[in-house]
Write a protein that holds these residues in place. Structure first.
Motif, PDB file in Angstrom:
ATOM      1  N   MET A  77      -7.548  -2.123 -15.791  1.00  0.00           N
ATOM      2  CA  MET A  77      -7.738  -3.132 -14.752  1.00  0.00           C
ATOM      3  C   MET A  77      -7.809  -2.464 -13.375  1.00  0.00           C
ATOM      4  N   PRO A  78      -8.428  -3.123 -12.394  1.00  0.00           N
ATOM      5  CA  PRO A  78      -8.609  -2.511 -11.063  1.00  0.00           C
ATOM      6  C   PRO A  78      -7.308  -2.091 -10.381  1.00  0.00           C
ATOM      7  N   TYR A  79      -6.174  -2.764 -10.704  1.00  0.00           N
ATOM      8  CA  TYR A  79      -4.893  -2.392 -10.099  1.00  0.00           C
ATOM      9  C   TYR A  79      -4.567  -0.916 -10.308  1.00  0.00           C
ATOM     10  N   PHE A  80      -5.063  -0.343 -11.384  1.00  0.00           N
ATOM     11  CA  PHE A  80      -4.630   0.985 -11.801  1.00  0.00           C
ATOM     12  C   PHE A  80      -5.657   2.078 -11.496  1.00  0.00           C
ATOM     13  N   LYS A  81      -6.587   1.774 -10.593  1.00  0.00           N
ATOM     14  CA  LYS A  81      -7.612   2.748 -10.223  1.00  0.00           C
ATOM     15  C   LYS A  81      -7.494   3.090  -8.742  1.00  0.00           C
ATOM     16  N   SER A  82      -7.633   4.359  -8.422  1.00  0.00           N
ATOM     17  CA  SER A  82      -7.605   4.798  -7.024  1.00  0.00           C
ATOM     18  C   SER A  82      -8.989   4.610  -6.423  1.00  0.00           C
ATOM     19  N   ILE A  83      -9.044   3.960  -5.267  1.00  0.00           N
ATOM     20  CA  ILE A  83     -10.340   3.733  -4.626  1.00  0.00           C
ATOM     21  C   ILE A  83     -10.537   4.640  -3.419  1.00  0.00           C
ATOM     22  N   ARG A  84      -9.467   5.319  -2.979  1.00  0.00           N
ATOM     23  CA  ARG A  84      -9.567   6.281  -1.885  1.00  0.00           C
ATOM     24  C   ARG A  84      -8.903   7.581  -2.312  1.00  0.00           C
ATOM     25  N   TYR A  85      -9.449   8.679  -1.831  1.00  0.00           N
ATOM     26  CA  TYR A  85      -8.923   9.981  -2.220  1.00  0.00           C
ATOM     27  C   TYR A  85      -8.407  10.770  -1.024  1.00  0.00           C
ATOM     28  N   ASP A  86      -8.385  10.132   0.156  1.00  0.00           N
ATOM     29  CA  ASP A  86      -7.888  10.798   1.354  1.00  0.00           C
ATOM     30  C   ASP A  86      -6.451  10.396   1.672  1.00  0.00           C
ATOM     31  N   ARG A  87      -5.817   9.604   0.792  1.00  0.00           N
ATOM     32  CA  ARG A  87      -4.434   9.199   0.983  1.00  0.00           C
ATOM     33  C   ARG A  87      -3.860   8.806  -0.374  1.00  0.00           C
ATOM     34  N   PRO A  88      -2.537   8.697  -0.486  1.00  0.00           N
ATOM     35  CA  PRO A  88      -1.933   8.323  -1.762  1.00  0.00           C
ATOM     36  C   PRO A  88      -2.458   6.978  -2.265  1.00  0.00           C
ATOM     37  N   PRO A  89      -2.499   6.798  -3.583  1.00  0.00           N
ATOM     38  CA  PRO A  89      -3.031   5.554  -4.153  1.00  0.00           C
ATOM     39  C   PRO A  89      -2.237   4.322  -3.715  1.00  0.00           C
ATOM     40  N   THR A  90      -2.925   3.213  -3.629  1.00  0.00           N
ATOM     41  CA  THR A  90      -2.296   1.935  -3.303  1.00  0.00           C
ATOM     42  C   THR A  90      -1.581   1.377  -4.527  1.00  0.00           C
ATOM     43  N   ILE A  91      -0.374   0.885  -4.317  1.00  0.00           N
ATOM     44  CA  ILE A  91       0.420   0.268  -5.382  1.00  0.00           C
ATOM     45  C   ILE A  91       0.314  -1.246  -5.233  1.00  0.00           C
ATOM     46  N   THR A  92       0.139  -1.943  -6.336  1.00  0.00           N
ATOM     47  CA  THR A  92       0.027  -3.401  -6.321  1.00  0.00           C
ATOM     48  C   THR A  92       1.292  -4.018  -6.903  1.00  0.00           C
ATOM     49  N   TYR A  93       1.790  -5.056  -6.225  1.00  0.00           N
ATOM     50  CA  TYR A  93       2.989  -5.758  -6.711  1.00  0.00           C
ATOM     51  C   TYR A  93       2.602  -7.175  -7.113  1.00  0.00           C
ATOM     52  N   LEU A  94       2.931  -7.546  -8.344  1.00  0.00           N
ATOM     53  CA  LEU A  94       2.683  -8.885  -8.856  1.00  0.00           C
ATOM     54  C   LEU A  94       4.010  -9.638  -8.876  1.00  0.00           C
ATOM     55  N   HIS A  95       4.084 -10.708  -8.098  1.00  0.00           N
ATOM     56  CA  HIS A  95       5.318 -11.497  -7.984  1.00  0.00           C
ATOM     57  C   HIS A  95       5.353 -12.571  -9.059  1.00  0.00           C
ATOM     58  N   LEU A  96       6.425 -12.591  -9.850  1.00  0.00           N
ATOM     59  CA  LEU A  96       6.585 -13.612 -10.879  1.00  0.00           C
ATOM     60  C   LEU A  96       7.601 -14.678 -10.475  1.00  0.00           C
ATOM     61  N   HIS A  97       8.724 -14.244  -9.885  1.00  0.00           N
ATOM     62  CA  HIS A  97       9.767 -15.214  -9.538  1.00  0.00           C
ATOM     63  C   HIS A  97      10.760 -14.579  -8.574  1.00  0.00           C
ATOM     64  N   GLU A  98      11.294 -15.413  -7.674  1.00  0.00           N
ATOM     65  CA  GLU A  98      12.426 -14.986  -6.845  1.00  0.00           C
ATOM     66  C   GLU A  98      13.261 -16.197  -6.472  1.00  0.00           C
ATOM     67  N   CYS A  99      14.576 -16.051  -6.601  1.00  0.00           N
ATOM     68  CA  CYS A  99      15.529 -17.046  -6.134  1.00  0.00           C
ATOM     69  C   CYS A  99      16.701 -16.262  -5.544  1.00  0.00           C
ATOM     70  N   ASP A 100      17.784 -16.937  -5.179  1.00  0.00           N
ATOM     71  CA  ASP A 100      18.891 -16.217  -4.562  1.00  0.00           C
ATOM     72  C   ASP A 100      19.686 -15.391  -5.569  1.00  0.00           C
ATOM     73  N   LYS A 101      19.424 -15.599  -6.874  1.00  0.00           N
ATOM     74  CA  LYS A 101      20.165 -14.888  -7.922  1.00  0.00           C
ATOM     75  C   LYS A 101      19.429 -13.659  -8.445  1.00  0.00           C
ATOM     76  N   PHE A 102      18.098 -13.753  -8.575  1.00  0.00           N
ATOM     77  CA  PHE A 102      17.355 -12.636  -9.150  1.00  0.00           C
ATOM     78  C   PHE A 102      15.877 -12.742  -8.786  1.00  0.00           C
ATOM     79  N   SER A 103      15.169 -11.633  -8.994  1.00  0.00           N
ATOM     80  CA  SER A 103      13.718 -11.620  -8.811  1.00  0.00           C
ATOM     81  C   SER A 103      13.080 -10.891  -9.986  1.00  0.00           C
TER      82      SER A 103
END
Length: 269
Positions: A77-103
């Motif tokens: 998937m595109p999340y796991f491919k580097s599109i630039r080579y002049d800087r470290p790869p971009t990391i993607t974060y997928l948010h599923l859930h967050e409340c005051d107890k856990f995320s």
């Protein structure tokens, strides 16, 4: 022998309910099972409060069985491919859930991407490598050795000058490569490798559960660190590689983490 009709009806209902529960457990998605287990695990917890051993084991068992397919992710998937080579790869974060107890969230790392050394104040953290190969290095603070550098145990010069502000001695907890499928990594508020760094050897997806989540107003912010060796300290020579000085730093300028919409199986809250 006389048979009580009411007893038979009650037992029949109980048997039917039991079958429905078992059927539901078979049909429930891994993501939904994870969410419900997290709710139970962290229900009575808070900053610095670790869930019971039984609850930790139950959540670990759920995570241990999970893979990329359970959250709709594949290495191509595109999340796991580097599109630039002049800087470290971009990391993607997928948010599923967050409340005051856990995320619950997923970090998607292209090959060679790095999540720098950082801490988890007051948290119990579960990290499951869903696919790929990753190197993990983690530390715990040292409590029974000098907490500040001394003339015989001072950080080597790494361009940081003579300042010792924000420096503490830490012991290596883990320094190994992992390839999925593998067991879930767990760290605790005061041990287990509370400060850790992830380096992707291949395309990687890491499912993270934090209890409680980061919260700046409550003082749980993500602190980053440099780690570097020391010149001398009163431990046996063969153990010197097990220790390092950690120095607080700002979030690295070359660290890029972008959010993206989670498109995997639904999770009903």
């Amino acid at each position: 022998m006389r048979i009580d009709k009411n007893v038979c009806e009650r037992r029949g209902r109980e048997y039917s309910d039991s079958k429905k529960n078992r059927r539901r457990q078979r049909m429930i998605s891994p993501v939904q099972r994870l969410y419900e287990t997290c709710k139970e695990t962290f229900a009575n917890c808070g900053p610095g409060v670790v869930p019971s051993a039984e609850k930790i084991e139950r959540l670990k068992e759920v995570l241990d069985t999970m893979a990329g397919a359970d959250v709709g992710l594949r290495p191509n998937m595109p999340y796991f491919k580097s599109i630039r080579y002049d800087r470290p790869p971009t990391i993607t974060y997928l948010h599923l859930h967050e409340c005051d107890k856990f995320s619950i969230g997923i970090f998607c790392l292209p090959p060679s991407a790095v999540i720098p050394l950082h801490d988890h104040p007051g948290m119990t953290v579960f990290s499951k490598l869903l696919f790929g190969e990753m190197h993990i290095k983690s530390y715990d603070w040292v409590g029974n050795l000098p907490a500040e550098p001394t003339p015989l145990a001072k950080p080597l010069d790494h361009g940081l000058g003579d300042s010792t502000t924000g420096i503490r001695l830490a012991k290596v907890k883990m320094n190994s490569a992992f390839r999925a499928p593998c067991k879930t990594s767990i760290l605790y508020p005061a041990d287990g490798g509370n400060m850790h760094c992830f380096t992707a050897k291949t395309a990687c997806a890491v499912l993270d559960v934090l209890g409680p989540p980061y919260c700046d107003p409550e003082g749980r912010h993500c602190q980053y660190y440099y780690d570097f060796p020391f010149s001398n300290i009163s431990v046996p020579e063969e153990q010197k590689g097990d220790y390092a000085w950690l120095k607080e730093r700002e979030k690295p300028d070359d660290l890029t983490v972008v959010g993206a919409l989670y498109k995997g199986p639904k999770m009903v809250e």
